[in-house]
Design an enzyme around this catalytic site. Structure first.
Site, mmCIF file in Angstrom:
data_model
loop_
_atom_site.group_PDB
_atom_site.id
_atom_site.type_symbol
_atom_site.label_atom_id
_atom_site.label_comp_id
_atom_site.label_asym_id
_atom_site.label_seq_id
_atom_site.Cartn_x
_atom_site.Cartn_y
_atom_site.Cartn_z
ATOM 1 N N MET A 71 0.807 -1.225 0.000
ATOM 2 C CA MET A 71 0.000 0.000 0.000
ATOM 3 C C MET A 71 0.840 1.275 0.000
ATOM 4 O O MET A 71 0.296 2.379 -0.015
ATOM 5 C CB MET A 71 -0.975 -0.022 1.184
ATOM 6 C CG MET A 71 -2.026 -1.100 1.043
ATOM 7 S SD MET A 71 -2.981 -0.883 -0.476
ATOM 8 C CE MET A 71 -3.026 -2.529 -1.107
ATOM 9 N N ASN A 101 -8.098 -1.439 6.728
ATOM 10 C CA ASN A 101 -7.598 -1.778 8.060
ATOM 11 C C ASN A 101 -6.075 -1.791 8.174
ATOM 12 O O ASN A 101 -5.528 -1.697 9.268
ATOM 13 C CB ASN A 101 -8.181 -3.169 8.399
ATOM 14 C CG ASN A 101 -7.444 -3.865 9.508
ATOM 15 O OD1 ASN A 101 -7.671 -3.570 10.679
ATOM 16 N ND2 ASN A 101 -6.551 -4.786 9.150
ATOM 17 N N TYR A 157 2.291 7.819 13.501
ATOM 18 C CA TYR A 157 1.089 6.979 13.462
ATOM 19 C C TYR A 157 -0.166 7.788 13.793
ATOM 20 O O TYR A 157 -1.177 7.719 13.090
ATOM 21 C CB TYR A 157 1.268 5.820 14.446
ATOM 22 C CG TYR A 157 0.036 4.963 14.667
ATOM 23 C CD1 TYR A 157 -0.331 4.000 13.735
ATOM 24 C CD2 TYR A 157 -0.749 5.115 15.805
ATOM 25 C CE1 TYR A 157 -1.456 3.204 13.939
ATOM 26 C CE2 TYR A 157 -1.871 4.329 16.021
ATOM 27 C CZ TYR A 157 -2.216 3.375 15.086
ATOM 28 O OH TYR A 157 -3.334 2.596 15.292
ATOM 29 N N THR A 197 -1.400 9.921 11.008
ATOM 30 C CA THR A 197 -2.118 9.244 9.916
ATOM 31 C C THR A 197 -3.558 8.949 10.325
ATOM 32 O O THR A 197 -4.460 8.998 9.497
ATOM 33 C CB THR A 197 -1.420 7.922 9.503
ATOM 34 O OG1 THR A 197 -1.477 6.963 10.566
ATOM 35 C CG2 THR A 197 0.024 8.149 9.095
ATOM 36 N N SER A 225 1.684 -7.393 17.018
ATOM 37 C CA SER A 225 2.477 -6.190 16.721
ATOM 38 C C SER A 225 2.286 -5.131 17.810
ATOM 39 O O SER A 225 3.251 -4.499 18.239
ATOM 40 C CB SER A 225 2.127 -5.635 15.345
ATOM 41 O OG SER A 225 0.790 -5.263 15.297
HETATM 42 P P1 NDP Z 1 -1.036 -5.588 12.486
HETATM 43 O O1 NDP Z 1 0.308 -4.942 12.531
HETATM 44 O O2 NDP Z 1 -1.261 -6.826 13.269
HETATM 45 O O3 NDP Z 1 -1.423 -5.892 10.969
HETATM 46 C C1 NDP Z 1 -1.143 -4.971 9.968
HETATM 47 C C2 NDP Z 1 -1.585 -5.551 8.644
HETATM 48 O O4 NDP Z 1 -1.238 -4.629 7.614
HETATM 49 C C3 NDP Z 1 -0.912 -6.868 8.317
HETATM 50 O O5 NDP Z 1 -1.814 -7.708 7.641
HETATM 51 C C4 NDP Z 1 0.232 -6.464 7.384
HETATM 52 O O6 NDP Z 1 0.537 -7.567 6.542
HETATM 53 C C5 NDP Z 1 -0.423 -5.305 6.622
HETATM 54 N N1 NDP Z 1 0.558 -4.362 6.101
HETATM 55 C C6 NDP Z 1 1.646 -3.846 6.720
HETATM 56 N N2 NDP Z 1 2.316 -3.032 5.893
HETATM 57 C C7 NDP Z 1 1.657 -3.051 4.709
HETATM 58 C C8 NDP Z 1 1.872 -2.439 3.445
HETATM 59 N N3 NDP Z 1 2.921 -1.634 3.218
HETATM 60 N N4 NDP Z 1 1.006 -2.700 2.436
HETATM 61 C C9 NDP Z 1 -0.046 -3.520 2.633
HETATM 62 N N5 NDP Z 1 -0.319 -4.129 3.806
HETATM 63 C C10 NDP Z 1 0.534 -3.893 4.834
HETATM 64 O O7 NDP Z 1 -2.079 -4.444 12.903
HETATM 65 P P2 NDP Z 1 -3.331 -4.546 13.914
HETATM 66 O O8 NDP Z 1 -4.131 -5.733 13.564
HETATM 67 O O9 NDP Z 1 -2.841 -4.373 15.300
HETATM 68 O O10 NDP Z 1 -4.136 -3.220 13.532
HETATM 69 C C11 NDP Z 1 -5.152 -3.258 12.547
HETATM 70 C C12 NDP Z 1 -5.852 -1.924 12.530
HETATM 71 O O11 NDP Z 1 -6.363 -1.625 13.833
HETATM 72 C C13 NDP Z 1 -4.943 -0.756 12.142
HETATM 73 O O12 NDP Z 1 -5.635 0.158 11.334
HETATM 74 C C14 NDP Z 1 -4.613 -0.126 13.485
HETATM 75 O O13 NDP Z 1 -4.291 1.243 13.387
HETATM 76 C C15 NDP Z 1 -5.917 -0.347 14.228
HETATM 77 N N6 NDP Z 1 -5.732 -0.277 15.666
HETATM 78 C C16 NDP Z 1 -5.030 -1.268 16.314
HETATM 79 C C17 NDP Z 1 -4.815 -1.191 17.670
HETATM 80 C C18 NDP Z 1 -4.067 -2.249 18.421
HETATM 81 O O14 NDP Z 1 -3.820 -2.055 19.632
HETATM 82 N N7 NDP Z 1 -3.713 -3.376 17.811
HETATM 83 C C19 NDP Z 1 -5.299 -0.044 18.453
HETATM 84 C C20 NDP Z 1 -6.027 0.928 17.667
HETATM 85 C C21 NDP Z 1 -6.225 0.799 16.330
HETATM 86 P P3 NDP Z 1 1.886 -7.774 5.721
HETATM 87 O O15 NDP Z 1 3.011 -7.630 6.695
HETATM 88 O O16 NDP Z 1 1.724 -9.158 5.179
HETATM 89 O O17 NDP Z 1 1.876 -6.737 4.649
#
Ligand code: NDP
Length: 282
Positions: free
Chosen positions: A87, A113, A177, A180, A216
């Site tokens: 992305m 997401n 972060y 964004t 993560s």
């Molecule tokens: P993770 O880090 O577990 O997952 C991130 C996902 O994004 C993975 O599937 C990763 O897969 C993908 N990703 C990373 N970089 C790229 C890239 N350059 N292009 C495409 N895909 C990418 O995140 P969470 O599940 O913790 O978070 C999910 C959502 O929830 C986010 O929007 C986050 O801001 C939000 N959120 C999470 C919180 C938390 O405490 N966990 C708190 C508040 C909000 P791959 O490496 O295979 O690309």
């Protein structure tokens, strides 16, 4: 204080009395979920699969996506396809949406997401990283939403934006972060108004999440913040229900709503509490 508490409880009760969720409405629904190789996105894919949806998932790691899509099929998804994409690239956001539109014949839900990885530390002046993170966490969302909008208009579909309480209130250690997420809330908040004024068929749900127990997130805060995380699977289910019932917003857990209010009502106290929750000495 008793009066204030009664008002707050009544307000929250109204706020969280969500319109009825019909699980059957998701059978056969055409869904694209980003960031679905792990964490909350992976759990979102599994819930849609259990409801019998047709799913396209994306992230960068193809092998992991393949495993997630196989599990989606075993859980009951009518279709589970995957496409790898970065992305941060100019073209991959469009490529991914085009793939989903072609394979599913349109979209009912676009769940945005994904996030790029960002250090959990004091701002060190790395402007290039912030620019890159804006591309991944913000510009790709805008690009994918625009690409899918016509199809969502035709299907009376929903756009679901996964955001954070850090998109409502800033906190230390996450300056790129949090920027964004503020950008997402601003852009898609404006778009909610515009679609409503145009009497569009498309609903936008903005999901404000607190700390969720993904690998993560847990790895980042270890030894720095001692806070109770909430389960990713429950966060994912709440996100899906919010989209399916076309609600404008979700606060999960509900305490994120209180945090959001408290930063406006009691800024000094809130700042003190936020800063005290970090294990940091200069
Ligand atoms: P993770 O880090 O577990 O997952 C991130 C996902 O994004 C993975 O599937 C990763 O897969 C993908 N990703 C990373 N970089 C790229 C890239 N350059 N292009 C495409 N895909 C990418 O995140 P969470 O599940 O913790 O978070 C999910 C959502 O929830 C986010 O929007 C986050 O801001 C939000 N959120 C999470 C919180 C938390 O405490 N966990 C708190 C508040 C909000 P791959 O490496 O295979 O690309």
């Amino acid at each position: 204080f008793t009066g204030l508490r009664v008002i707050c409880v009544a307000f929250l009760a109204v706020k969280w009395t969500s319109p009825g969720f019909d699980a059957e409405s998701l059978r056969g629904a055409r869904v694209l979920v980003t960031g679905a190789s792990t964490g909350i996105g992976e759990q979102i894919a599994y819930h849609y699969a259990r409801y019998g949806a047709q799913i396209v998932i994306t992230a960068r790691r193809e092998k992991v996506l393949q495993q997630v899509s196989e599990k989606c099929l075993s859980l009951g998804a009518q279709k589970a396809l995957y496409i790898a994409g970065d992305m941060a690239s100019e073209s991959d956001p469009d490529k991914v949406v085009d793939f989903a539109l072609a394979k599913l014949g349109g979209l009912d839900y676009l769940v945005l997401n994904h996030i790029g990885s960002s250090p959990f530390s004091m701002w060190d002046g790395d402007v290039e990283h912030t620019r890159w993170l804006m591309k991944v966490n913000f510009f790709s969302y805008v690009q994918m939403a625009w690409k899918a909008l016509d199809s969502l208009e035709q299907s009376k579909g929903s756009l679901v934006i996964v955001s954070s309480v850090l998109g409502k209130m800033p906190a230390p250690f996450v300056a790129p972060y949090t920027s964004t997420k503020f950008a997402l809330n601003g852009f898609f908040g404006a778009l909610q108004h515009e679609l409503s004024m145009k009497k569009s068929n498309v609903s936008i749900s903005i999901c404000t999440l607190g700390l969720i127990d993904t690998d993560s997130a847990m790895e980042k805060i270890r030894g720095i913040i001692d806070a109770k995380p909430y389960p990713a699977t429950e966060a994912a289910l709440n996100i899906i229900i919010t989209g399916a019932t076309r609600q404008l917003e979700l606060y999960y857990p509900w305490s994120t709503y209180i945090m959001n209010l408290s930063k406006d009502w009691f800024p000094s106290v809130t700042n003190y509490v936020v800063q005290s929750s970090y294990n940091y000495s200069p």
